[in-house]
Scaffold this active site. Structure first.
Site, PDB file in Angstrom:
ATOM      1  N   ASN A 193      14.765  29.081 -14.593  1.00 59.03           N
ATOM      2  CA  ASN A 193      16.113  29.436 -14.473  1.00 59.03           C
ATOM      3  C   ASN A 193      17.026  28.451 -13.143  1.00 59.03           C
ATOM      4  O   ASN A 193      16.882  29.114 -12.758  1.00 59.03           O
ATOM      5  CB  ASN A 193      16.585  31.099 -14.316  1.00 59.03           C
ATOM      6  N   TRP A 194      17.053  27.327 -13.816  1.00 58.06           N
ATOM      7  CA  TRP A 194      18.059  26.559 -12.208  1.00 58.06           C
ATOM      8  C   TRP A 194      19.633  27.129 -12.601  1.00 58.06           C
ATOM      9  O   TRP A 194      20.134  26.591 -11.405  1.00 58.06           O
ATOM     10  CB  TRP A 194      18.461  25.094 -12.543  1.00 58.06           C
ATOM     11  N   LYS A 195      20.410  27.822 -13.025  1.00 54.27           N
ATOM     12  CA  LYS A 195      21.638  28.334 -12.237  1.00 54.27           C
ATOM     13  C   LYS A 195      22.708  27.371 -12.391  1.00 54.27           C
ATOM     14  O   LYS A 195      22.171  26.375 -13.360  1.00 54.27           O
ATOM     15  CB  LYS A 195      20.706  29.319 -11.300  1.00 54.27           C
ATOM     16  N   GLY A 202      14.144  31.585 -10.074  1.00 54.29           N
ATOM     17  CA  GLY A 202      14.766  30.744 -10.190  1.00 54.29           C
ATOM     18  C   GLY A 202      15.659  29.884  -8.614  1.00 54.29           C
ATOM     19  O   GLY A 202      14.589  28.380  -9.408  1.00 54.29           O
ATOM     20  N   GLY A 203      15.638  30.512  -7.608  1.00 59.88           N
ATOM     21  CA  GLY A 203      15.548  28.894  -6.387  1.00 59.88           C
ATOM     22  C   GLY A 203      13.849  28.583  -6.349  1.00 59.88           C
ATOM     23  O   GLY A 203      14.276  27.216  -6.110  1.00 59.88           O
ATOM     24  N   GLY A 218      17.454  36.455  -5.623  1.00 58.65           N
ATOM     25  CA  GLY A 218      17.744  35.157  -4.674  1.00 58.65           C
ATOM     26  C   GLY A 218      18.102  35.465  -3.000  1.00 58.65           C
ATOM     27  O   GLY A 218      18.311  35.589  -2.115  1.00 58.65           O
ATOM     28  N   GLU A 241      23.310  38.026 -13.062  1.00 63.44           N
ATOM     29  CA  GLU A 241      24.559  37.036 -12.776  1.00 63.44           C
ATOM     30  C   GLU A 241      25.564  37.486 -13.987  1.00 63.44           C
ATOM     31  O   GLU A 241      26.891  37.356 -13.673  1.00 63.44           O
ATOM     32  CB  GLU A 241      24.755  35.593 -12.630  1.00 63.44           C
ATOM     33  N   HIS A 288      20.969  38.058 -18.127  1.00 60.09           N
ATOM     34  CA  HIS A 288      21.028  37.718 -16.819  1.00 60.09           C
ATOM     35  C   HIS A 288      21.587  38.360 -15.814  1.00 60.09           C
ATOM     36  O   HIS A 288      23.157  38.315 -16.115  1.00 60.09           O
ATOM     37  CB  HIS A 288      21.674  36.214 -16.245  1.00 60.09           C
ATOM     38  N   GLU A 328      13.857  41.747 -13.919  1.00 62.07           N
ATOM     39  CA  GLU A 328      14.622  41.187 -12.801  1.00 62.07           C
ATOM     40  C   GLU A 328      15.094  42.243 -11.631  1.00 62.07           C
ATOM     41  O   GLU A 328      16.433  42.783 -12.199  1.00 62.07           O
ATOM     42  CB  GLU A 328      15.408  39.834 -12.830  1.00 62.07           C
ATOM     43  N   SER A 380      12.835  36.704  -6.604  1.00 55.77           N
ATOM     44  CA  SER A 380      12.603  35.815  -5.425  1.00 55.77           C
ATOM     45  C   SER A 380      10.422  35.426  -6.156  1.00 55.77           C
ATOM     46  O   SER A 380       9.742  35.802  -5.092  1.00 55.77           O
ATOM     47  CB  SER A 380      12.438  36.479  -4.661  1.00 55.77           C
TER      48      SER A 380
HETATM   49  P1  PGA Z   1      15.455  33.711  -7.823  1.00 53.70           P
HETATM   50  O1  PGA Z   1      16.102  34.231  -9.078  1.00 53.70           O
HETATM   51  O2  PGA Z   1      13.687  33.666  -8.710  1.00 53.70           O
HETATM   52  O3  PGA Z   1      15.886  32.895  -7.150  1.00 53.70           O
HETATM   53  O4  PGA Z   1      14.940  35.509  -7.106  1.00 53.70           O
HETATM   54  C1  PGA Z   1      15.666  34.542 -10.457  1.00 53.70           C
HETATM   55  C2  PGA Z   1      16.398  34.930 -11.272  1.00 53.70           C
HETATM   56  O5  PGA Z   1      17.715  34.833 -11.076  1.00 53.70           O
HETATM   57  O6  PGA Z   1      16.068  34.451 -12.806  1.00 53.70           O
END
Ligand code: PGA
Length: 230
Positions: free
Chosen positions: A6-8, A207-208, A156, A86, A84, A150, A186
């Site tokens: 997930n590149w956001k 994500g990251g 994050g 967010e 998600h 999640e 994470s």
């Molecule tokens: P993260 O994000 O790996 O940067 O914690 C995960 C996500 O939000 O899908």
């Protein structure tokens, strides 16, 4: 096993092309990338399935800023993430809008990754089970739908769920809705092997650590190894 990157709101079209030129998914695991909307066209056709980060429930209409499932299909996109945290926390998504988005994606033939997870305050108040039960109940059942667990406090933050916490939540979710359940929050090359070998973990939503081809590849390899050992 499925690993989704997930590149956001990272990587425009040229960075997307650069990533995919440098990345090769290992055998033995399903891998998808989820670029921002403007980079979907650049991502499609590079050997890795492509998911959007959201999808609207209507076929078309006066919904400024939204994208329909048919538009994604026309582009060659394979699926979409919905719900998600967010989106839920910053953009007002509710269980109802998440369900509608998931249903529209499925009806158009897309794969869907539906996200659930408790906040830190909910966990501390002892509400994790109730929150997950409510969120999972809203998610439609379908062979092309997987769930991502999640915990919001792990996204994050570098604070990965312990294996015990992750396994307990995954077992609960799978008892309510038998499907693949990805862990997210994470995930990194250093912790992927431990998380991917938990009995009810069916992959990762990253994500990251999915922004760099080498670290994303290392996580995909950990998932492939866990799948081979299972
Ligand atoms: P993260 O994000 O790996 O940067 O914690 C995960 C996500 O939000 O899908």
């Amino acid at each position: 096993m499925l690993v989704a990157g997930n590149w956001k709101m990272f990587k425009g079209p040229s960075e997307t092309s650069g990533f995919l030129a440098a990345f090769e998914a290992p055998a033995g695991v399903d891998v998808v990338v989820c670029p921002p909307c403007v980079s979907l066209a650049a991502a499609v056709g590079n050997g890795v399935p492509v998911y959007a980060q959201n999808v609207h429930w209507a076929a078309e209409g006066a919904f400024t800023g939204e994208v329909s499932a048919a538009m994604l299909v026309e582009l060659g996109v394979d699926g979409a993430v919905v719900g998600h945290s967010e989106r839920r926390q910053l953009f007002g998504e509710t269980d109802d809008t998440v369900a509608r988005r998931a249903e529209a994606g499925l009806a158009a033939g897309l794969g869907v990754i539906a996200c659930v997870g408790e906040t830190e305050a909910e966990r501390e108040a002892g509400e994790t089970e109730a929150v997950l039960t409510r969120q999972v109940a809203a998610v439609p059942r379908h062979e092309r739908l997987v769930i991502a667990y999640e915990p919001v406090w792990a996204i994050g933050t570098g604070r990965t769920a312990t294996p015990e916490i992750a396994q307990e939540a995954h077992a609960l979710i799978r008892s309510l809705h038998p499907t693949l359940v990805l862990y997210g929050g994470s995930v990194k090359p250093e912790n992927a092997a431990e998380l991917m070998t938990l009995p009810d973990v069916g992959g990762a939503l990253v994500g990251g650590a999915s922004l760099d081809p080498a670290s994303f590849r290392a996580i995909c390899e950990a998932a492939a190894a866990a799948a081979a050992a299972a």
